[in-house]
Motif scaffolding. Structure first.
Motif, mmCIF file in Angstrom:
data_model
loop_
_atom_site.group_PDB
_atom_site.id
_atom_site.type_symbol
_atom_site.label_atom_id
_atom_site.label_comp_id
_atom_site.label_asym_id
_atom_site.label_seq_id
_atom_site.Cartn_x
_atom_site.Cartn_y
_atom_site.Cartn_z
ATOM 1 N N LYS A 143 -70.084 66.824 -36.452
ATOM 2 C CA LYS A 143 -71.272 67.548 -35.987
ATOM 3 C C LYS A 143 -70.880 68.944 -35.504
ATOM 4 N N ALA A 144 -71.707 69.918 -35.838
ATOM 5 C CA ALA A 144 -71.424 71.300 -35.443
ATOM 6 C C ALA A 144 -71.337 71.442 -33.928
ATOM 7 N N SER A 145 -72.207 70.734 -33.204
ATOM 8 C CA SER A 145 -72.238 70.838 -31.739
ATOM 9 C C SER A 145 -70.962 70.311 -31.100
ATOM 10 N N VAL A 146 -70.208 69.487 -31.830
ATOM 11 C CA VAL A 146 -68.933 68.952 -31.339
ATOM 12 C C VAL A 146 -67.765 69.814 -31.828
ATOM 13 N N VAL A 147 -67.779 70.157 -33.114
ATOM 14 C CA VAL A 147 -66.666 70.893 -33.707
ATOM 15 C C VAL A 147 -66.576 72.321 -33.184
ATOM 16 N N LYS A 148 -67.691 73.042 -33.192
ATOM 17 C CA LYS A 148 -67.674 74.447 -32.782
ATOM 18 C C LYS A 148 -67.276 74.607 -31.318
ATOM 19 N N ARG A 149 -67.716 73.695 -30.462
ATOM 20 C CA ARG A 149 -67.399 73.787 -29.034
ATOM 21 C C ARG A 149 -66.130 73.016 -28.682
ATOM 22 N N LYS A 150 -65.531 72.365 -29.685
ATOM 23 C CA LYS A 150 -64.303 71.583 -29.489
ATOM 24 C C LYS A 150 -64.454 70.592 -28.330
ATOM 25 N N VAL A 151 -65.525 69.820 -28.385
ATOM 26 C CA VAL A 151 -65.809 68.849 -27.328
ATOM 27 C C VAL A 151 -64.783 67.710 -27.391
ATOM 28 N N PRO A 152 -64.051 67.438 -26.325
ATOM 29 C CA PRO A 152 -63.053 66.358 -26.339
ATOM 30 C C PRO A 152 -63.718 64.989 -26.453
ATOM 31 N N VAL A 153 -63.061 64.088 -27.185
ATOM 32 C CA VAL A 153 -63.588 62.741 -27.406
ATOM 33 C C VAL A 153 -62.568 61.711 -26.933
ATOM 34 N N LEU A 154 -63.035 60.758 -26.137
ATOM 35 C CA LEU A 154 -62.206 59.629 -25.726
ATOM 36 C C LEU A 154 -62.706 58.387 -26.451
ATOM 37 N N ILE A 155 -61.858 57.792 -27.281
ATOM 38 C CA ILE A 155 -62.202 56.516 -27.914
ATOM 39 C C ILE A 155 -61.798 55.431 -26.931
ATOM 40 N N CYS A 156 -62.796 54.805 -26.335
ATOM 41 C CA CYS A 156 -62.571 53.836 -25.256
ATOM 42 C C CYS A 156 -62.638 52.420 -25.819
ATOM 43 N N CYS A 157 -61.490 51.756 -25.906
ATOM 44 C CA CYS A 157 -61.416 50.383 -26.408
ATOM 45 C C CYS A 157 -61.772 49.439 -25.262
ATOM 46 N N ASN A 158 -62.987 48.942 -25.282
ATOM 47 C CA ASN A 158 -63.523 48.153 -24.165
ATOM 48 C C ASN A 158 -63.294 46.649 -24.377
ATOM 49 N N LYS A 159 -63.400 45.903 -23.277
ATOM 50 C CA LYS A 159 -63.240 44.438 -23.263
ATOM 51 C C LYS A 159 -61.792 44.012 -23.524
ATOM 52 N N THR A 160 -60.845 44.861 -23.133
ATOM 53 C CA THR A 160 -59.430 44.546 -23.380
ATOM 54 C C THR A 160 -58.881 43.498 -22.415
ATOM 55 N N ASP A 161 -59.722 43.013 -21.495
ATOM 56 C CA ASP A 161 -59.291 41.942 -20.598
ATOM 57 C C ASP A 161 -59.214 40.600 -21.334
ATOM 58 N N LYS A 162 -59.882 40.522 -22.482
ATOM 59 C CA LYS A 162 -59.880 39.281 -23.267
ATOM 60 C C LYS A 162 -58.563 39.144 -24.045
ATOM 61 N N VAL A 163 -58.060 37.901 -24.133
ATOM 62 C CA VAL A 163 -56.772 37.641 -24.778
ATOM 63 C C VAL A 163 -56.780 38.032 -26.243
ATOM 64 N N THR A 164 -57.905 37.818 -26.921
ATOM 65 C CA THR A 164 -57.970 38.082 -28.360
ATOM 66 C C THR A 164 -58.404 39.512 -28.699
ATOM 67 N N ALA A 165 -58.522 40.372 -27.694
ATOM 68 C CA ALA A 165 -58.915 41.767 -27.942
ATOM 69 C C ALA A 165 -57.786 42.505 -28.653
ATOM 70 N N HIS A 166 -58.165 43.429 -29.516
ATOM 71 C CA HIS A 166 -57.174 44.228 -30.237
ATOM 72 C C HIS A 166 -56.662 45.358 -29.341
ATOM 73 N N THR A 167 -55.430 45.771 -29.577
ATOM 74 C CA THR A 167 -54.832 46.840 -28.777
ATOM 75 C C THR A 167 -55.373 48.201 -29.229
ATOM 76 N N LYS A 168 -55.218 49.186 -28.372
ATOM 77 C CA LYS A 168 -55.709 50.529 -28.706
ATOM 78 C C LYS A 168 -54.940 51.128 -29.882
ATOM 79 N N ASP A 169 -53.644 50.802 -30.031
ATOM 80 C CA ASP A 169 -52.856 51.322 -31.146
ATOM 81 C C ASP A 169 -53.349 50.750 -32.466
ATOM 82 N N PHE A 170 -53.658 49.468 -32.477
ATOM 83 C CA PHE A 170 -54.181 48.835 -33.691
ATOM 84 C C PHE A 170 -55.531 49.444 -34.052
ATOM 85 N N ILE A 171 -56.390 49.617 -33.060
ATOM 86 C CA ILE A 171 -57.720 50.184 -33.291
ATOM 87 C C ILE A 171 -57.608 51.613 -33.812
ATOM 88 N N ARG A 172 -56.731 52.397 -33.223
ATOM 89 C CA ARG A 172 -56.550 53.779 -33.682
ATOM 90 C C ARG A 172 -56.144 53.830 -35.153
#
Length: 256
Positions: free
Chosen positions: A158-187
């Motif tokens: 999106k132009a509103s994100v790219v032109k202003r270089k808006v930082p993005v945090l990909i937040c891997c939620n529910k990682t307290d669960k045993v079967t949750a995937h790790t952030k490295d795998f998700i990335r």
């Protein structure tokens, strides 16, 4: 009154005579310095006034955005909260900072519904965003991989994100669960899927492309480091209150 007028005329005349004694080059140089200094101060003041405190929470339905919203606001998970059909839009001091002394800048937090029909609301808030928290369900990640990747791809182009270089945090939620995937795998999986999208969409005629910008570097496999804006990965658990990485991201881009 007449005396004041006479004195003012005398001062003005003296000022004009003094200015005439100054070489033109020095006079022009002084005027230029004064003008540039004034412009600089005006730009600094304008920048300070317009510095955004808006953080946008978004992601697919069921990823846990609303739970994160309430954890940040009042420290509770609000279990049983139904899927939001309207944005949660509030300005507040982060719950973890509520007991701190001194001046703390409130955060304008917007939880945008993840349903595909409601996503156009995102465009109302992105132009003012200081940062975007893109929430991913780490527990049910693989079944939703395609949908997550498409939504994230749309945001990153999106132009509103790219032109202003808006930082993005990909937040891997529910990682307290045993079967949750790790952030490295998700990335890694997101990068692979976005590469597929990038290749397939680059073959479509320009008239059919809805995205405003393209991603990646021609001839190289896509990684988030190719984005013009900073993209980082973090883990969280809205239900247990493990949201320190989200808070750190917010405070990095909304200064106290």
């Amino acid at each position: 009154m007449e005396q004041w007028k006479n004195e003012a005329k005398q001062w003005l005349q003296q000022g004009i005579e003094y200015a005439h004694q100054i070489p033109p080059t020095q006079l022009y140089a002084a005027a230029t310095v004064l003008l540039l200094t004034t412009l600089f101060l005006l730009i600094v003041r304008l920048f300070k006034r317009t510095k955004s405190n808006t953080i946008v929470l978004t992601g697919l339905t069921g990823s846990g955005k609303t739970v994160l919203f309430y954890q940040l606001q009042d420290g509770s998970s609000h279990q049983g909260t139904v899927t939001s059909m309207e944005p949660n839009d509030e300005t507040f001091i982060l719950h973890s900072e509520s007991s701190k002394k001194g001046k703390i800048k409130p955060v304008h937090l917007v939880d945008v519904p993840g349903h595909s029909r409601l996503r156009p609301k995102l465009d109302e808030f992105l132009p003012q965003a200081a940062g975007i928290v893109f929430v991913v369900d780490a527990l049910e990640f693989l079944p939703n991989l395609r949908g997550v990747s498409e939504y994230l791809y749309d945001i990153l182009t999106k132009a509103s994100v790219v032109k202003r270089k808006v930082p993005v945090l990909i937040c891997c939620n529910k990682t307290d669960k045993v079967t949750a995937h790790t952030k490295d795998f998700i990335r890694k999986q997101l990068e692979k899927e976005i590469e597929k999208l990038r290749v397939s969409r680059s073959g479509i005629s320009e008239a059919d492309v809805a995205n405003e910008f393209t991603l990646g570097i021609p001839g190289e496999l896509f990684t988030f480091s190719h984005c013009s804006n900073k993209v980082t990965i973090a883990e969280s658990s809205g239900l247990t209150g493990e949201i320190s990485q989200v808070e750190q991201f917010i405070r990095e881009h909304v200064k106290p």
